[in-house]
Design an enzyme around this catalytic site. Structure first.
Site, PDB file in Angstrom:
ATOM      1  N   ARG A  24       0.815  -1.219   0.000  1.00  0.00           N
ATOM      2  CA  ARG A  24       0.000   0.000   0.000  1.00  0.00           C
ATOM      3  C   ARG A  24       0.852   1.274   0.000  1.00  0.00           C
ATOM      4  O   ARG A  24       0.457   2.286   0.576  1.00  0.00           O
ATOM      5  CB  ARG A  24      -0.938   0.047   1.219  1.00  0.00           C
ATOM      6  N   ARG A  28      -3.459   6.886   0.852  1.00  0.00           N
ATOM      7  CA  ARG A  28      -3.952   8.096   1.517  1.00  0.00           C
ATOM      8  C   ARG A  28      -2.985   8.801   2.446  1.00  0.00           C
ATOM      9  O   ARG A  28      -3.220   9.931   2.830  1.00  0.00           O
ATOM     10  CB  ARG A  28      -5.249   7.769   2.271  1.00  0.00           C
ATOM     11  N   ARG A  37      -6.940  11.481  -5.929  1.00  0.00           N
ATOM     12  CA  ARG A  37      -8.173  10.786  -5.505  1.00  0.00           C
ATOM     13  C   ARG A  37      -9.374  11.730  -5.535  1.00  0.00           C
ATOM     14  O   ARG A  37     -10.488  11.329  -5.899  1.00  0.00           O
ATOM     15  CB  ARG A  37      -7.954  10.216  -4.101  1.00  0.00           C
ATOM     16  N   ASP A  74      -6.790  -2.815  -7.231  1.00  0.00           N
ATOM     17  CA  ASP A  74      -7.273  -3.453  -6.005  1.00  0.00           C
ATOM     18  C   ASP A  74      -7.566  -4.917  -6.298  1.00  0.00           C
ATOM     19  O   ASP A  74      -7.904  -5.273  -7.431  1.00  0.00           O
ATOM     20  CB  ASP A  74      -8.534  -2.769  -5.481  1.00  0.00           C
ATOM     21  N   TYR A 154     -14.476 -11.867   0.374  1.00  0.00           N
ATOM     22  CA  TYR A 154     -15.229 -10.612   0.188  1.00  0.00           C
ATOM     23  C   TYR A 154     -16.520 -10.848  -0.587  1.00  0.00           C
ATOM     24  O   TYR A 154     -17.535 -10.192  -0.336  1.00  0.00           O
ATOM     25  CB  TYR A 154     -14.341  -9.572  -0.511  1.00  0.00           C
TER      26      TYR A 154
HETATM   27  O1  CP3 Z   1      -0.035  -1.632  -2.515  1.00  0.00           O
HETATM   28  C1  CP3 Z   1      -0.329  -0.706  -3.303  1.00  0.00           C
HETATM   29  O2  CP3 Z   1       0.035   0.474  -3.155  1.00  0.00           O
HETATM   30  C2  CP3 Z   1      -1.116  -1.077  -4.559  1.00  0.00           C
HETATM   31  C3  CP3 Z   1      -2.526  -0.946  -4.517  1.00  0.00           C
HETATM   32  C4  CP3 Z   1      -3.388  -1.849  -3.615  1.00  0.00           C
HETATM   33  C5  CP3 Z   1      -4.582  -1.381  -3.004  1.00  0.00           C
HETATM   34  N1  CP3 Z   1      -5.187  -2.461  -2.411  1.00  0.00           N
HETATM   35  C6  CP3 Z   1      -5.075  -0.010  -3.067  1.00  0.00           C
HETATM   36  C7  CP3 Z   1      -6.200   0.430  -2.199  1.00  0.00           C
HETATM   37  C8  CP3 Z   1      -3.259  -3.213  -3.313  1.00  0.00           C
HETATM   38  C9  CP3 Z   1      -2.131  -4.186  -3.666  1.00  0.00           C
HETATM   39  C10 CP3 Z   1      -4.413  -3.579  -2.553  1.00  0.00           C
HETATM   40  C11 CP3 Z   1      -4.656  -4.959  -2.069  1.00  0.00           C
HETATM   41  C12 CP3 Z   1      -5.853  -5.251  -1.278  1.00  0.00           C
HETATM   42  N2  CP3 Z   1      -7.099  -4.678  -1.376  1.00  0.00           N
HETATM   43  C13 CP3 Z   1      -5.929  -6.284  -0.312  1.00  0.00           C
HETATM   44  C14 CP3 Z   1      -4.811  -7.252   0.040  1.00  0.00           C
HETATM   45  C15 CP3 Z   1      -3.825  -6.678   0.984  1.00  0.00           C
HETATM   46  C16 CP3 Z   1      -4.362  -6.375   2.367  1.00  0.00           C
HETATM   47  O3  CP3 Z   1      -4.377  -5.164   2.703  1.00  0.00           O
HETATM   48  O4  CP3 Z   1      -4.750  -7.311   3.085  1.00  0.00           O
HETATM   49  C17 CP3 Z   1      -7.244  -6.280   0.196  1.00  0.00           C
HETATM   50  C18 CP3 Z   1      -7.782  -7.222   1.265  1.00  0.00           C
HETATM   51  C19 CP3 Z   1      -7.977  -5.271  -0.481  1.00  0.00           C
HETATM   52  C20 CP3 Z   1      -9.420  -4.927  -0.340  1.00  0.00           C
HETATM   53  C21 CP3 Z   1      -9.613  -3.518   0.071  1.00  0.00           C
HETATM   54  N3  CP3 Z   1      -9.397  -2.429  -0.750  1.00  0.00           N
HETATM   55  C22 CP3 Z   1     -10.077  -3.033   1.324  1.00  0.00           C
HETATM   56  C23 CP3 Z   1     -10.428  -3.904   2.497  1.00  0.00           C
HETATM   57  C24 CP3 Z   1     -10.122  -1.646   1.217  1.00  0.00           C
HETATM   58  C25 CP3 Z   1     -10.655  -0.683   2.257  1.00  0.00           C
HETATM   59  C26 CP3 Z   1      -9.696  -0.416   3.324  1.00  0.00           C
HETATM   60  C27 CP3 Z   1      -9.075   0.929   3.114  1.00  0.00           C
HETATM   61  O5  CP3 Z   1      -7.855   1.049   3.329  1.00  0.00           O
HETATM   62  O6  CP3 Z   1      -9.823   1.855   2.767  1.00  0.00           O
HETATM   63  C28 CP3 Z   1      -9.655  -1.270  -0.068  1.00  0.00           C
HETATM   64  C29 CP3 Z   1      -9.506   0.093  -0.618  1.00  0.00           C
HETATM   65  C30 CP3 Z   1      -8.172   0.499  -1.115  1.00  0.00           C
HETATM   66  N4  CP3 Z   1      -7.347  -0.267  -1.884  1.00  0.00           N
HETATM   67  C31 CP3 Z   1      -7.565   1.779  -0.937  1.00  0.00           C
HETATM   68  C32 CP3 Z   1      -6.332   1.742  -1.618  1.00  0.00           C
HETATM   69  C33 CP3 Z   1      -5.334   2.855  -1.780  1.00  0.00           C
HETATM   70  C34 CP3 Z   1      -8.191   2.967  -0.204  1.00  0.00           C
HETATM   71  C35 CP3 Z   1      -9.317   3.556  -1.017  1.00  0.00           C
HETATM   72  C36 CP3 Z   1      -9.225   5.067  -1.275  1.00  0.00           C
HETATM   73  O7  CP3 Z   1      -8.133   5.610  -1.465  1.00  0.00           O
HETATM   74  O8  CP3 Z   1     -10.281   5.682  -1.333  1.00  0.00           O
END
Ligand code: CP3
Length: 345
Positions: A24, A28, A37, A74, A154
């Protein structure tokens, strides 16, 4: 050209100081991410806009010079591309329709995949071009997907969950239905990751964030076995592209996961990385596992935790990373401090 540092580690070399990137790393905690964003109405639009997704992928590389860039997307884009609904609600994470029956599995349509994920492949091409144009010749591009089990979590739950009770119960009570869901996701994951390599991804990562909620028997069937199927299909098509698996919370079952053919294995925050690594083949790269909260705290806590991981991993193929994703409250200057610590070895 000399091999990139991340690729050397994944090839079994004890590169030191180790390559470093953070799960990640685009997100944010960076003001420049929040600015991009704010230009789109929702997160899926960001993931499917190649110019913006490539831009936010490159932001942390420009700031910190990580050894890897990870495609901005994602794990839930794959089920979305198969026709399953997906929304991200402010402050509550992903929301999906609940998949609970045969009709839900039958509705997934692999024929949509190539067209719906075309913007992701365009993003991959633009990131590779951007890395070249901006002089990041040592930064490797990581493509990724969610592992079938975590994606199924999910889909069945309809979003996140504290215990994933519904998906675990389905795996026991309706094994045939669950196997069809897992099969569909496994085949789609192979096609999706293979397309990322064709577009320019140099490393692949499989995120199995919830593998650790499975019993040992179900872990072997629904985490290790699909990973093995995915890795062997990918190796047949792209023998030189390493794969990192992240079976989060697997504990001692990392040993079973190591037998899937992955080149690297991600270790989560709660595991003793030295003790787990000692159970794994010496040539297998280990990735991890700083507590994201030590990165929030910074200072002495960050120094102590980082040095302990480095000391435990010196002498084996290793990739420095967090044990889970970076959190939004992370001060960007702490990331710079971490990079300095890791690069001092
Ligand atoms: O790593 C990186 O920078 C690359 C991008 C990336 C994101 N999600 C961006 C993201 C990667 C590799 C993921 C993987 C991901 N997504 C996982 C596996 C890794 C882990 O964290 O366990 C999972 C389970 C998800 C599902 C997911 N996506 C959730 C549960 C959420 C909400 C939680 C949150 O942080 O808001 C997301 C949203 C998400 N994915 C965001 C980002 C940058 C935030 C959304 C936003 O910016 O509005």
């Amino acid at each position: 050209m000399a091999m990139k540092r991340l690729l050397r580690s994944l090839n079994g070399e004890a590169v030191w100081p180790p390559p470093v990137w953070l799960m990640r790393q685009a997100g944010r905690y960076l003001p420049e991410y929040r600015a991009v964003r704010a230009r789109v109405p929702d997160f899926v639009t960001l993931c499917t806009s190649p110019d913006l997704a490539a831009e936010v992928t490159l932001q942390p590389i420009r700031r910190y010079g990580f050894d890897a860039a990870i495609l901005f997307s994602d794990i839930l884009i794959l089920p979305w591309a198969l026709g399953h609904g997906l929304a991200f609600k402010e402050g509550e994470g992903p929301v999906l329709p609940r998949l609970r029956d045969a009709a839900g599995v039958a509705a997934l349509d692999p024929r949509r995949l190539a067209e719906k994920t075309a913007p992701v492949m365009e993003t991959v091409r633009r990131i590779r071009a951007g890395l070249r144009a901006e002089g990041f010749g040592n930064t490797a591009l990581i493509g990724f997907a969610g592992a079938p089990f975590t994606v199924a979590c999910y889909m069945v739950e309809g979003g996140g969950s504290k215990d994933f009770a519904a998906v675990r119960a389905m795996a026991y009570a309706e094994p045939d239905l669950f196997a069809r869901l897992m099969d569909t996701l496994t085949e789609a994951t192979i096609a999706y990751l293979s397309a990322q390599v064709e577009a320019g991804a140099e490393v692949l990562m499989l995120f199995d964030s919830w593998a650790g909620v499975l019993s040992p028997g179900l872990f072997r069937r629904h985490a290790a076995a699909p990973a093995q199927r995915i890795v062997s299909a990918l190796k047949a098509r792209h023998p030189d592209v390493p794969v990192i698996g992240f079976p989060r919370l697997a504990g001692i079952l990392a040993r079973d996961y190591a037998a899937t053919g992955v080149d690297g294995i991600g270790i989560d925050t709660g595991s003793d990385i030295g003790a787990i690594a000692a159970l794994l083949p010496p040539g297998l790269a280990v990735q991890g596992n700083l507590d994201p909260m030590a990165l929030v705290a910074g200072g002495e806590a960050l120094r102590t935790e980082t040095r302990a991981i480095l000391a435990a991993m010196k002498g084996r193929p290793f990739v420095f990373n967090l044990g889970h994703g970076i959190v939004p409250q992370t001060p960007p200057e702490n990331v710079a401090a971490l990079l300095e610590l890791v690069r001092a070895g």
